[in-house]
Design an enzyme around this catalytic site. Structure first.
Site, PDB file in Angstrom:
ATOM      1  N   LYS A 141       5.362   6.822  -5.191  1.00 40.90           N
ATOM      2  CA  LYS A 141       4.371   6.208  -6.384  1.00 40.90           C
ATOM      3  C   LYS A 141       3.426   7.138  -6.589  1.00 40.90           C
ATOM      4  O   LYS A 141       3.138   7.347  -7.899  1.00 40.90           O
ATOM      5  CB  LYS A 141       3.625   5.097  -5.556  1.00 40.90           C
ATOM      6  CG  LYS A 141       4.607   3.854  -5.015  1.00 40.90           C
ATOM      7  CD  LYS A 141       3.806   2.657  -4.209  1.00 40.90           C
ATOM      8  CE  LYS A 141       4.861   1.670  -3.940  1.00 40.90           C
ATOM      9  NZ  LYS A 141       4.303   1.051  -2.789  1.00 40.90           N
ATOM     10  N   GLY A 196       8.264  -9.307   3.947  1.00 35.22           N
ATOM     11  CA  GLY A 196       9.031  -8.941   2.871  1.00 35.22           C
ATOM     12  C   GLY A 196       8.236  -7.874   2.062  1.00 35.22           C
ATOM     13  O   GLY A 196       8.435  -7.398   0.992  1.00 35.22           O
TER      14      GLY A 196
END
Ligand code: NAP
Ligand code: HSE
Length: 434
Positions: free
Chosen positions: A207, A189
């Site tokens: 980011k 994940g």
């Protein structure tokens, strides 16, 4: 206690399902911390029948996140759908348009539309909170936006993609192939829905774009970021780096220079003894160089359901109170225009790996081309043959002293044209770190 804070949750995947489970399992704790109960009253995802590991049967269901954002009786819209456009963008815009607080983990959305959304939030007296969007669970947004407000920042850099760091660590420590490492990161994940965002460096760039704005009080400018992913990093590079006292990390760096702000994401050789070199696996780390405080380093889990939900929850609990800080630290109309420093002006050391044909004079010619371009070599090492070299070539590794990107590119163009190489030169930038 006050009336409950009503959440609408769009996205019930890795992060959304973790959030839904935590809100249910820890309701008393969060009510105490928020000063009022927190309830999820509406949810949205694509597949209504999928088991999310939490009972959602009593919660209003919306097939469309935009309809949820427009119509549900909620105080906070939590966007955990992902993607820079489409349902994520439309629903966030709709929620802000209603004056709601939006909580999102979506760095792609912020990198592409962050300033526009901050302006909309300001205009509508709404709020947009995004602690989970950068470095997973690490509280870097609040740290930069609030705790470091008294400082001037000169550089922010770090390991911002858990998937890449996990892969590079396993390639280095276990010699596992690139594709197998990626499959494991997806299974755990960590990876984005489209993992090319991770390995191509784009997720780290999303980011970084947000951190740059917070660090320098400027508009977000994703297009100015120089981006190179880890897809070209080979086991041979990792091995050579280790022997030379370095480790290879996908680093994201934003720094003030004399000509503007330099933003870059690329595989980087960093000294094996540096603090960042110790950051392994899915862990992220962000370092901020400031004038008053000096340098700080925050490290922690950068991806995964619960780690990311931890950051989402901190925003949700904040939303229960009344304190408001501008999303990017300054009122959106006071952000300075982004001033870009060109990558060709970047200065630093370089690792260069060449597949050199076994010809008389090849080494001398390479060394001459470097000298002609003003590049001083720290070392030039002929390495043992690996699987990429047939009998006619030798792998050669050069480490340069500090020079410019423009000089290195020009020298390598000349070296390639001289006909002593097979294939393209491989170059990894070296970062001087403590
Ligand atoms: P995910 O597992 O792919 O989940 C996405 C969710 O959105 C799924 O529940 C999906 O529905 C739903 N969805 C997608 N398109 C939709 C649409 N058009 N309409 C309605 N629902 C839709 O993603 P994730 O890993 O949880 O990531 C969510 C966000 O958090 C992304 O912005 C990601 O970048 C960010 N993030 C993730 C992590 C991490 O470690 N995973 C860390 C930090 C930030 P179905 O389930 O029905 O398919
Ligand atoms: N795919 C991202 C990563 C998730 O691996 O870092 C966290 O933003």
């Amino acid at each position: 206690m006050d009336r409950p804070l009503k959440l609408g949750l769009a996205g019930l995947g890795t992060v959304g399902a973790s959030l839904a489970r935590l809100v249910k399992d820890r309701q008393e704790l969060y009510a105490r911390r928020a000063g009022r109960p927190i309830e999820i009253v509406a949810v949205s995802a694509r597949d209504r029948m999928k088991d999310r590991g939490v009972d959602l049967s009593a919660i209003e269901w919306f097939d469309d996140p935009v309809a949820l954002a427009e119509k549900a009786d909620i105080d906070v819209f939590v966007e955990l759908v992902g993607g820079s456009d489409g349902a994520a963008y439309d629903s966030v815009k709709a929620a802000l348009g209603r004056g709601l607080t939006v909580v999102t983990a979506n760095k792609a959305l912020l990198a592409h539309h962050g300033v526009q959304l901050a302006r909309l939030a300001q205009k509508k007296n709404a709020a947009i909170l995004f602690e989970a969007a950068v470095a997973g669970g690490i509280p870097i947004i609040k740290t930069m936006r609030e705790a470091l407000r008294g400082n001037a920042t000169s550089r922010v850099y770090g390991i911002l993609n858990g998937t890449c760091n996990y892969m590079l660590t396993r390639m280095e420590k276990e010699g596992i192939a690139f594709e197998d490492c990626l499959a494991d990161a997806q299974r755990l994940g960590y990876a984005e829905a489209d993992p090319t965002f991770d390995i191509g460096g784009f997720d780290a760039a999303h980011k970084l774009a947000v951190l740059t704005s917070l660090a320098f009080g400027c508009e977000i400018d994703l297009d100015s970021i120089f981006i190179e992913g880890i897809d070209q990093v080979s086991n041979a590079d990792i091995e050579a780096a280790a022997e030379l006292g370095f480790r290879i990390k996908l680093l994201a760096v934003a720094q003030r220079t004399e000509t503007g702000i330099e933003q870059r994401v690329h595989p980087t050789m960093i000294p094996a003894s540096s603090a960042l070199a110790q950051i392994d696996g899915v862990t992220n780390a962000v370092a901020v160089d400031t004038d008053l405080l000096g340098s700080i380093l925050l490290a922690g889990p950068g991806a995964g359901g619960e780690a990311t939900a931890s950051a989402v929850l901190s925003d949700v609990i904040d939303a229960a109170g009344s304190a408001r800080v501008p999303p990017l630290g300054l009122p959106a109309n006071e952000l300075a225009p982004y001033k870009r420093a060109r990558m060709r002006a970047h200065e630093g050391g370089y690792y260069i790996r060449l597949s050199v044909l076994d010809q008389v004079g090849a080494f001398a010619s390479i060394a001459r081309r470097m000298a002609e371009n003003g590049i001083s070599l720290e070392s030039i090492v002929q390495r043992r043959r690996d699987q990429t070299d047939d009998g006619a070539t030798r792998p050669v590794v050069l480490i340069t002293h500090e020079t410019t990107e423009a000089a290195v590119r020009k020298a390598l163009e000349h070296v390639s044209r001289d006909g002593h190489l097979r294939g393209e030169p491989r170059m990894i930038r070296i970062e001087a770190l403590n």
